[in-house]
Design a protein around this motif. Structure first.
Motif, PDB file in Angstrom:
ATOM      1  N   ALA A  62       0.834  -1.207   0.000  1.00  0.00           N
ATOM      2  CA  ALA A  62       0.000   0.000   0.000  1.00  0.00           C
ATOM      3  C   ALA A  62       0.868   1.255   0.000  1.00  0.00           C
ATOM      4  O   ALA A  62       0.562   2.243  -0.684  1.00  0.00           O
ATOM      5  CB  ALA A  62      -0.926  -0.013   1.213  1.00  0.00           C
ATOM      6  N   ALA A  63       1.985   1.213   0.748  1.00  0.00           N
ATOM      7  CA  ALA A  63       2.898   2.357   0.755  1.00  0.00           C
ATOM      8  C   ALA A  63       3.547   2.551  -0.608  1.00  0.00           C
ATOM      9  O   ALA A  63       3.774   3.680  -1.052  1.00  0.00           O
ATOM     10  CB  ALA A  63       3.968   2.158   1.826  1.00  0.00           C
ATOM     11  N   ALA A  64       3.836   1.466  -1.289  1.00  0.00           N
ATOM     12  CA  ALA A  64       4.507   1.542  -2.584  1.00  0.00           C
ATOM     13  C   ALA A  64       3.628   2.184  -3.657  1.00  0.00           C
ATOM     14  O   ALA A  64       4.133   2.818  -4.585  1.00  0.00           O
ATOM     15  CB  ALA A  64       4.939   0.151  -3.037  1.00  0.00           C
ATOM     16  N   VAL A  65       2.305   2.010  -3.548  1.00  0.00           N
ATOM     17  CA  VAL A  65       1.409   2.558  -4.579  1.00  0.00           C
ATOM     18  C   VAL A  65       0.758   3.862  -4.143  1.00  0.00           C
ATOM     19  O   VAL A  65      -0.127   4.375  -4.838  1.00  0.00           O
ATOM     20  CB  VAL A  65       0.321   1.536  -4.971  1.00  0.00           C
ATOM     21  N   ALA A  66       1.200   4.412  -3.023  1.00  0.00           N
ATOM     22  CA  ALA A  66       0.618   5.678  -2.553  1.00  0.00           C
ATOM     23  C   ALA A  66       0.816   6.760  -3.618  1.00  0.00           C
ATOM     24  O   ALA A  66       1.928   7.010  -4.078  1.00  0.00           O
ATOM     25  CB  ALA A  66       1.272   6.100  -1.243  1.00  0.00           C
ATOM     26  N   GLY A  67      -0.262   7.389  -4.025  1.00  0.00           N
ATOM     27  CA  GLY A  67      -0.211   8.444  -5.028  1.00  0.00           C
ATOM     28  C   GLY A  67      -0.078   7.951  -6.453  1.00  0.00           C
ATOM     29  O   GLY A  67      -0.068   8.757  -7.396  1.00  0.00           O
ATOM     30  N   LEU A  68       0.007   6.647  -6.652  1.00  0.00           N
ATOM     31  CA  LEU A  68       0.240   6.102  -7.993  1.00  0.00           C
ATOM     32  C   LEU A  68      -0.944   6.312  -8.932  1.00  0.00           C
ATOM     33  O   LEU A  68      -0.767   6.485 -10.143  1.00  0.00           O
ATOM     34  CB  LEU A  68       0.551   4.603  -7.876  1.00  0.00           C
ATOM     35  N   PHE A  69      -2.146   6.311  -8.379  1.00  0.00           N
ATOM     36  CA  PHE A  69      -3.337   6.320  -9.225  1.00  0.00           C
ATOM     37  C   PHE A  69      -3.925   7.709  -9.430  1.00  0.00           C
ATOM     38  O   PHE A  69      -5.058   7.853  -9.912  1.00  0.00           O
ATOM     39  CB  PHE A  69      -4.387   5.378  -8.640  1.00  0.00           C
ATOM     40  N   ASP A  70      -3.178   8.723  -9.063  1.00  0.00           N
ATOM     41  CA  ASP A  70      -3.632  10.101  -9.265  1.00  0.00           C
ATOM     42  C   ASP A  70      -3.043  10.646 -10.567  1.00  0.00           C
ATOM     43  O   ASP A  70      -1.854  10.464 -10.840  1.00  0.00           O
ATOM     44  CB  ASP A  70      -3.195  10.988  -8.094  1.00  0.00           C
ATOM     45  N   GLY A  71      -3.853  11.289 -11.347  1.00  0.00           N
ATOM     46  CA  GLY A  71      -3.364  11.894 -12.581  1.00  0.00           C
ATOM     47  C   GLY A  71      -3.824  11.144 -13.815  1.00  0.00           C
ATOM     48  O   GLY A  71      -4.186   9.953 -13.751  1.00  0.00           O
ATOM     49  N   PRO A  72      -3.783  11.808 -14.957  1.00  0.00           N
ATOM     50  CA  PRO A  72      -4.318  11.218 -16.196  1.00  0.00           C
ATOM     51  C   PRO A  72      -3.468  10.098 -16.769  1.00  0.00           C
ATOM     52  O   PRO A  72      -3.953   9.321 -17.604  1.00  0.00           O
ATOM     53  CB  PRO A  72      -4.346  12.421 -17.155  1.00  0.00           C
TER      54      PRO A  72
END
Length: 354
Positions: free
Chosen positions: A248-258
Protein backbone atom coordinates in the motif's frame (compact mmCIF):
# COMPACT_ATOMS: atom_id res chain seq x y z
CA UNK A 1 30.93 -29.46 39.41
CA UNK A 2 28.47 -31.11 37.11
CA UNK A 3 28.45 -34.91 37.28
CA UNK A 4 30.15 -36.58 34.33
CA UNK A 5 29.90 -39.83 32.47
CA UNK A 6 33.22 -40.84 34.12
CA UNK A 7 31.71 -40.23 37.57
CA UNK A 8 28.87 -42.65 36.77
CA UNK A 9 31.35 -45.22 35.44
CA UNK A 10 33.43 -44.96 38.66
CA UNK A 11 30.34 -45.29 40.84
CA UNK A 12 29.20 -48.48 39.11
CA UNK A 13 32.68 -49.85 38.47
CA UNK A 14 32.40 -50.10 34.71
CA UNK A 15 34.04 -48.40 31.72
CA UNK A 16 32.93 -45.12 30.12
CA UNK A 17 31.86 -46.97 26.99
CA UNK A 18 29.60 -49.24 29.05
CA UNK A 19 27.85 -46.21 30.55
CA UNK A 20 27.52 -44.71 27.06
CA UNK A 21 25.99 -47.95 25.79
CA UNK A 22 23.37 -47.76 28.53
CA UNK A 23 22.01 -44.68 26.76
CA UNK A 24 22.77 -45.21 23.08
CA UNK A 25 23.04 -49.02 22.68
CA UNK A 26 21.00 -50.63 25.47
CA UNK A 27 20.87 -53.94 23.60
CA UNK A 28 24.60 -54.37 24.38
CA UNK A 29 23.92 -54.64 28.13
CA UNK A 30 21.89 -56.84 30.37
CA UNK A 31 18.73 -55.26 31.76
CA UNK A 32 20.12 -55.51 35.28
CA UNK A 33 23.41 -53.74 34.49
CA UNK A 34 21.69 -51.03 32.49
CA UNK A 35 19.29 -50.30 35.36
CA UNK A 36 22.25 -50.11 37.82
CA UNK A 37 23.92 -47.54 35.58
CA UNK A 38 20.78 -45.45 35.10
CA UNK A 39 20.04 -45.58 38.83
CA UNK A 40 23.56 -44.35 39.65
CA UNK A 41 23.20 -41.59 37.07
CA UNK A 42 19.94 -40.45 38.69
CA UNK A 43 21.49 -40.39 42.15
CA UNK A 44 24.46 -38.37 40.90
CA UNK A 45 22.26 -36.03 38.88
CA UNK A 46 23.91 -36.98 35.56
CA UNK A 47 21.47 -36.05 32.72
CA UNK A 48 22.94 -38.31 30.04
CA UNK A 49 25.46 -37.83 27.21
CA UNK A 50 25.62 -34.36 25.61
CA UNK A 51 23.39 -34.60 22.53
CA UNK A 52 25.63 -32.29 20.47
CA UNK A 53 28.76 -34.26 21.24
CA UNK A 54 26.94 -37.51 20.57
CA UNK A 55 25.74 -36.15 17.21
CA UNK A 56 29.31 -35.23 16.24
CA UNK A 57 30.51 -38.72 17.07
CA UNK A 58 27.73 -40.29 15.02
CA UNK A 59 28.44 -37.96 12.10
CA UNK A 60 24.92 -36.56 11.84
CA UNK A 61 22.69 -34.27 13.87
CA UNK A 62 19.22 -35.38 12.88
CA UNK A 63 18.04 -31.96 11.71
CA UNK A 64 17.84 -30.04 8.43
CA UNK A 65 18.14 -26.27 8.26
CA UNK A 66 15.89 -23.92 6.30
CA UNK A 67 17.91 -20.83 5.40
CA UNK A 68 16.10 -17.58 4.58
CA UNK A 69 16.83 -13.85 4.68
CA UNK A 70 13.69 -12.57 6.36
CA UNK A 71 12.99 -12.26 10.06
CA UNK A 72 12.00 -15.39 11.96
CA UNK A 73 8.40 -14.18 12.27
CA UNK A 74 8.14 -14.24 8.45
CA UNK A 75 8.18 -18.04 8.53
CA UNK A 76 4.99 -18.05 10.60
CA UNK A 77 3.09 -15.17 8.96
CA UNK A 78 3.78 -15.27 5.23
CA UNK A 79 1.17 -17.61 3.69
CA UNK A 80 3.49 -19.02 1.03
CA UNK A 81 6.32 -19.60 3.50
CA UNK A 82 3.92 -21.37 5.88
CA UNK A 83 2.86 -23.80 3.15
CA UNK A 84 6.44 -24.35 2.01
CA UNK A 85 7.56 -25.14 5.55
CA UNK A 86 4.62 -27.52 5.97
CA UNK A 87 5.99 -29.47 3.02
CA UNK A 88 9.51 -29.50 4.46
CA UNK A 89 8.19 -30.52 7.88
CA UNK A 90 6.09 -33.35 6.50
CA UNK A 91 9.07 -34.84 4.66
CA UNK A 92 11.29 -34.41 7.72
CA UNK A 93 8.78 -36.31 9.85
CA UNK A 94 8.69 -39.18 7.38
CA UNK A 95 12.48 -39.41 7.56
CA UNK A 96 12.55 -39.22 11.35
CA UNK A 97 14.43 -35.94 11.47
CA UNK A 98 13.71 -32.41 12.64
CA UNK A 99 13.81 -28.94 11.11
CA UNK A 100 15.76 -25.85 12.20
CA UNK A 101 14.82 -22.39 10.92
CA UNK A 102 17.92 -20.28 10.24
CA UNK A 103 17.09 -16.64 9.44
CA UNK A 104 20.06 -14.60 8.22
CA UNK A 105 20.67 -11.35 10.14
CA UNK A 106 21.29 -8.21 8.03
CA UNK A 107 24.96 -7.99 9.05
CA UNK A 108 27.05 -10.37 6.95
CA UNK A 109 29.33 -11.25 9.88
CA UNK A 110 26.37 -12.29 12.03
CA UNK A 111 24.75 -14.09 9.10
CA UNK A 112 27.94 -16.03 8.38
CA UNK A 113 28.14 -17.04 12.02
CA UNK A 114 24.52 -18.28 11.89
CA UNK A 115 25.33 -20.57 8.96
CA UNK A 116 28.61 -21.75 10.51
CA UNK A 117 27.04 -22.59 13.87
CA UNK A 118 23.74 -24.15 12.78
CA UNK A 119 23.65 -27.75 14.03
CA UNK A 120 22.17 -29.37 10.92
CA UNK A 121 22.95 -32.11 8.43
CA UNK A 122 22.16 -29.92 5.40
CA UNK A 123 20.26 -26.85 4.25
CA UNK A 124 17.17 -25.99 2.26
CA UNK A 125 18.15 -22.56 0.90
CA UNK A 126 14.81 -20.75 0.68
CA UNK A 127 14.27 -17.12 -0.29
CA UNK A 128 17.98 -16.22 -0.25
CA UNK A 129 19.38 -13.70 -2.72
CA UNK A 130 22.74 -13.96 -4.46
CA UNK A 131 24.48 -14.77 -1.19
CA UNK A 132 27.28 -16.86 -2.68
CA UNK A 133 29.20 -16.50 0.58
CA UNK A 134 26.46 -18.46 2.36
CA UNK A 135 26.79 -21.32 -0.09
CA UNK A 136 30.57 -21.15 0.29
CA UNK A 137 30.18 -21.56 4.06
CA UNK A 138 27.85 -24.53 3.57
CA UNK A 139 30.30 -26.13 1.13
CA UNK A 140 33.21 -25.49 3.51
CA UNK A 141 31.31 -27.39 6.19
CA UNK A 142 30.89 -30.28 3.77
CA UNK A 143 27.11 -30.14 4.01
CA UNK A 144 24.62 -30.70 1.18
CA UNK A 145 22.05 -28.07 0.23
CA UNK A 146 18.99 -27.71 -1.97
CA UNK A 147 18.08 -24.34 -3.47
CA UNK A 148 14.64 -23.04 -4.45
CA UNK A 149 16.05 -20.36 -6.77
CA UNK A 150 17.93 -21.36 -9.91
CA UNK A 151 21.44 -19.92 -10.13
CA UNK A 152 23.21 -19.30 -13.41
CA UNK A 153 26.50 -20.63 -12.03
CA UNK A 154 25.02 -23.74 -10.41
CA UNK A 155 27.06 -26.89 -10.89
CA UNK A 156 25.56 -30.11 -12.31
CA UNK A 157 25.57 -31.77 -8.88
CA UNK A 158 23.73 -28.97 -7.08
CA UNK A 159 20.13 -29.79 -6.23
CA UNK A 160 17.28 -27.44 -7.06
CA UNK A 161 13.50 -27.41 -6.94
CA UNK A 162 11.51 -24.48 -8.28
CA UNK A 163 9.55 -23.07 -11.17
CA UNK A 164 10.32 -21.24 -14.40
CA UNK A 165 9.81 -17.82 -12.86
CA UNK A 166 10.22 -15.93 -16.12
CA UNK A 167 7.80 -18.07 -18.11
CA UNK A 168 5.17 -17.99 -15.36
CA UNK A 169 5.39 -14.21 -15.06
CA UNK A 170 5.26 -13.83 -18.83
CA UNK A 171 1.98 -15.77 -18.87
CA UNK A 172 0.14 -13.52 -16.41
CA UNK A 173 1.57 -10.38 -18.05
CA UNK A 174 0.44 -11.60 -21.47
CA UNK A 175 -3.07 -11.97 -20.04
CA UNK A 176 -3.00 -8.36 -18.85
CA UNK A 177 -1.54 -7.12 -22.15
CA UNK A 178 -4.25 -9.04 -24.01
CA UNK A 179 -6.85 -7.03 -22.12
CA UNK A 180 -5.42 -3.88 -23.70
CA UNK A 181 -3.33 -2.54 -20.80
CA UNK A 182 -0.25 -0.56 -21.82
CA UNK A 183 0.30 1.75 -18.82
CA UNK A 184 1.36 -0.75 -16.19
CA UNK A 185 3.31 -0.87 -12.94
CA UNK A 186 5.45 -3.79 -11.79
CA UNK A 187 5.59 -4.22 -8.01
CA UNK A 188 8.11 -6.33 -6.09
CA UNK A 189 9.55 -6.32 -2.59
CA UNK A 190 13.10 -5.29 -1.73
CA UNK A 191 14.03 -4.75 -5.37
CA UNK A 192 17.11 -2.78 -4.31
CA UNK A 193 18.75 -2.91 -0.85
CA UNK A 194 17.36 -0.23 1.46
CA UNK A 195 15.27 1.34 -1.33
CA UNK A 196 12.25 3.35 -0.10
CA UNK A 197 8.67 2.51 -0.98
CA UNK A 198 7.54 3.71 -4.39
CA UNK A 199 8.90 4.07 -7.93
CA UNK A 200 12.46 3.05 -8.77
CA UNK A 201 14.69 3.82 -11.70
CA UNK A 202 16.25 0.61 -13.00
CA UNK A 203 18.20 0.37 -16.23
CA UNK A 204 17.11 -3.25 -16.47
CA UNK A 205 16.01 -6.29 -14.51
CA UNK A 206 19.64 -7.24 -13.88
CA UNK A 207 19.81 -4.58 -11.16
CA UNK A 208 17.24 -6.34 -8.95
CA UNK A 209 18.86 -7.98 -5.94
CA UNK A 210 17.08 -11.34 -5.89
CA UNK A 211 17.03 -14.01 -8.63
CA UNK A 212 13.33 -14.66 -8.14
CA UNK A 213 12.55 -10.95 -8.50
CA UNK A 214 14.73 -10.73 -11.61
CA UNK A 215 12.95 -13.68 -13.18
CA UNK A 216 9.48 -12.30 -12.55
CA UNK A 217 10.31 -8.77 -13.66
CA UNK A 218 11.90 -10.18 -16.81
CA UNK A 219 8.81 -12.24 -17.58
CA UNK A 220 6.53 -9.23 -17.11
CA UNK A 221 8.77 -7.17 -19.37
CA UNK A 222 8.88 -9.89 -22.05
CA UNK A 223 5.11 -9.90 -22.46
CA UNK A 224 4.82 -6.13 -22.76
CA UNK A 225 7.77 -5.90 -25.15
CA UNK A 226 5.79 -8.18 -27.46
CA UNK A 227 3.03 -5.54 -27.65
CA UNK A 228 5.41 -2.62 -28.12
CA UNK A 229 5.86 -1.46 -24.51
CA UNK A 230 9.55 -1.18 -23.71
CA UNK A 231 11.28 -1.40 -20.35
CA UNK A 232 11.62 2.38 -20.05
CA UNK A 233 7.82 2.72 -20.34
CA UNK A 234 7.13 0.38 -17.42
CA UNK A 235 6.83 1.73 -13.88
CA UNK A 236 8.84 -0.35 -11.38
CA UNK A 237 7.70 -0.07 -7.77
CA UNK A 238 9.55 -1.15 -4.65
CA UNK A 239 7.81 -2.43 -1.53
CA UNK A 240 10.07 -2.44 1.55
CA UNK A 241 9.02 -5.94 2.53
CA UNK A 242 6.56 -8.59 1.40
CA UNK A 243 3.54 -7.29 3.31
CA UNK A 244 0.21 -5.67 2.54
CA UNK A 245 1.10 -2.38 4.28
CA UNK A 246 4.39 -2.24 2.36
CA UNK A 247 2.52 -2.70 -0.92
CA UNK A 248 0.00 0.00 0.00
CA UNK A 249 2.90 2.36 0.75
CA UNK A 250 4.51 1.54 -2.58
CA UNK A 251 1.41 2.56 -4.58
CA UNK A 252 0.62 5.68 -2.55
CA UNK A 253 -0.21 8.44 -5.03
CA UNK A 254 0.24 6.10 -7.99
CA UNK A 255 -3.34 6.32 -9.23
CA UNK A 256 -3.63 10.10 -9.26
CA UNK A 257 -3.36 11.89 -12.58
CA UNK A 258 -4.32 11.22 -16.20
CA UNK A 259 -1.34 8.93 -16.92
CA UNK A 260 -1.81 6.63 -13.92
CA UNK A 261 -1.23 2.92 -14.59
CA UNK A 262 -4.31 0.92 -15.49
CA UNK A 263 -2.78 -2.32 -14.17
CA UNK A 264 -0.40 -3.41 -11.41
CA UNK A 265 1.44 -6.71 -11.68
CA UNK A 266 2.75 -7.78 -8.28
CA UNK A 267 5.49 -10.28 -7.57
CA UNK A 268 3.45 -11.97 -4.85
CA UNK A 269 -0.16 -12.36 -3.78
CA UNK A 270 0.56 -10.59 -0.50
CA UNK A 271 1.70 -7.49 -2.39
CA UNK A 272 -1.26 -7.70 -4.76
CA UNK A 273 -3.65 -7.88 -1.81
CA UNK A 274 -1.98 -4.78 -0.40
CA UNK A 275 -2.68 -2.96 -3.68
CA UNK A 276 -6.33 -4.00 -3.48
CA UNK A 277 -6.40 -2.70 0.10
CA UNK A 278 -5.08 0.67 -1.07
CA UNK A 279 -7.66 0.88 -3.84
CA UNK A 280 -10.50 -0.06 -1.49
CA UNK A 281 -9.51 2.72 0.92
CA UNK A 282 -9.83 5.42 -1.71
CA UNK A 283 -13.08 7.44 -1.84
CA UNK A 284 -15.65 5.88 -4.12
CA UNK A 285 -15.38 8.67 -6.65
CA UNK A 286 -11.58 8.40 -6.79
CA UNK A 287 -11.34 4.63 -7.13
CA UNK A 288 -10.01 3.84 -10.63
CA UNK A 289 -10.76 0.47 -12.26
CA UNK A 290 -7.22 -0.87 -11.96
CA UNK A 291 -6.44 -4.47 -12.88
CA UNK A 292 -4.26 -6.23 -10.29
CA UNK A 293 -2.42 -9.55 -10.49
CA UNK A 294 -0.47 -11.56 -7.96
CA UNK A 295 1.81 -14.58 -7.84
CA UNK A 296 1.62 -17.83 -5.79
CA UNK A 297 -2.17 -18.36 -5.34
CA UNK A 298 -2.17 -18.33 -1.55
CA UNK A 299 -5.52 -19.16 0.14
CA UNK A 300 -6.47 -15.47 0.51
CA UNK A 301 -6.20 -14.94 -3.26
CA UNK A 302 -9.37 -16.83 -4.11
CA UNK A 303 -11.44 -14.98 -1.52
CA UNK A 304 -10.22 -11.66 -2.93
CA UNK A 305 -10.96 -12.68 -6.52
CA UNK A 306 -7.29 -12.17 -7.40
CA UNK A 307 -5.91 -13.17 -10.77
CA UNK A 308 -2.60 -14.88 -10.07
CA UNK A 309 -0.07 -17.57 -10.90
CA UNK A 310 -0.53 -20.82 -9.04
CA UNK A 311 2.55 -22.69 -7.90
CA UNK A 312 2.64 -25.73 -5.57
CA UNK A 313 4.14 -24.29 -2.37
CA UNK A 314 3.79 -27.36 -0.17
CA UNK A 315 4.99 -29.65 -2.94
CA UNK A 316 8.05 -27.43 -3.39
CA UNK A 317 8.91 -27.76 0.31
CA UNK A 318 8.34 -31.50 0.32
CA UNK A 319 10.54 -32.11 -2.71
CA UNK A 320 13.27 -29.80 -1.39
CA UNK A 321 13.47 -31.83 1.81
CA UNK A 322 13.31 -35.15 -0.05
CA UNK A 323 16.18 -34.10 -2.33
CA UNK A 324 18.18 -33.27 0.78
CA UNK A 325 17.29 -36.33 2.85
CA UNK A 326 17.14 -38.91 0.06
CA UNK A 327 19.19 -37.56 -2.86
CA UNK A 328 18.73 -39.31 -6.22
CA UNK A 329 21.63 -41.29 -7.68
CA UNK A 330 21.24 -39.46 -10.99
CA UNK A 331 22.38 -35.83 -10.66
CA UNK A 332 19.93 -34.76 -13.36
CA UNK A 333 17.04 -35.98 -11.18
CA UNK A 334 18.15 -33.43 -8.57
CA UNK A 335 16.91 -30.58 -10.78
CA UNK A 336 13.12 -30.44 -10.41
CA UNK A 337 11.02 -27.89 -12.29
CA UNK A 338 7.45 -27.68 -10.98
CA UNK A 339 4.41 -26.68 -13.05
CA UNK A 340 2.53 -23.39 -12.72
CA UNK A 341 -0.88 -22.27 -13.93
CA UNK A 342 -2.52 -18.93 -14.68
CA UNK A 343 -5.64 -18.47 -12.55
CA UNK A 344 -7.91 -15.73 -13.92
CA UNK A 345 -10.35 -14.13 -11.49
CA UNK A 346 -12.22 -10.85 -11.13
CA UNK A 347 -9.28 -8.58 -10.31
CA UNK A 348 -8.41 -8.18 -13.99
CA UNK A 349 -10.50 -6.76 -16.80
CA UNK A 350 -10.29 -4.82 -20.06
CA UNK A 351 -8.49 -1.50 -20.03
CA UNK A 352 -10.99 1.29 -19.21
CA UNK A 353 -12.12 3.43 -22.14
CA UNK A 354 -10.84 6.97 -21.95
Amino acid sequence: MKPTLQAVADAVGVSRSTVSNAYSRPDQLSATLRERILDAARQLGYPGPNPTARSLRRGFVGSIGVLFTSRLSYAFTDPFAVRFLAGVGGAAERHGTSMLLVPLPPAVTDARRAVENAAVDGFCVYCVADEEWALDVIRARGLPFVSTAAREDAGPDERFVGIDERAAARGVAAHVAGLGHRRVALLADSVLPDAPAGPLRLSGVHEAGHPTTRGRLAGFADAFAEVGVGWAELTVLNAPGNSRPAAAAAVAGLFDGPTAPTAVLAGSDVLALGVLDALAQRPAGARPPVSVTGFDDVPEAAAAGLTTVRQPAEEKGRIAAELLLDPPADAAAGHVLLPTALVVRDSTGPVPRS
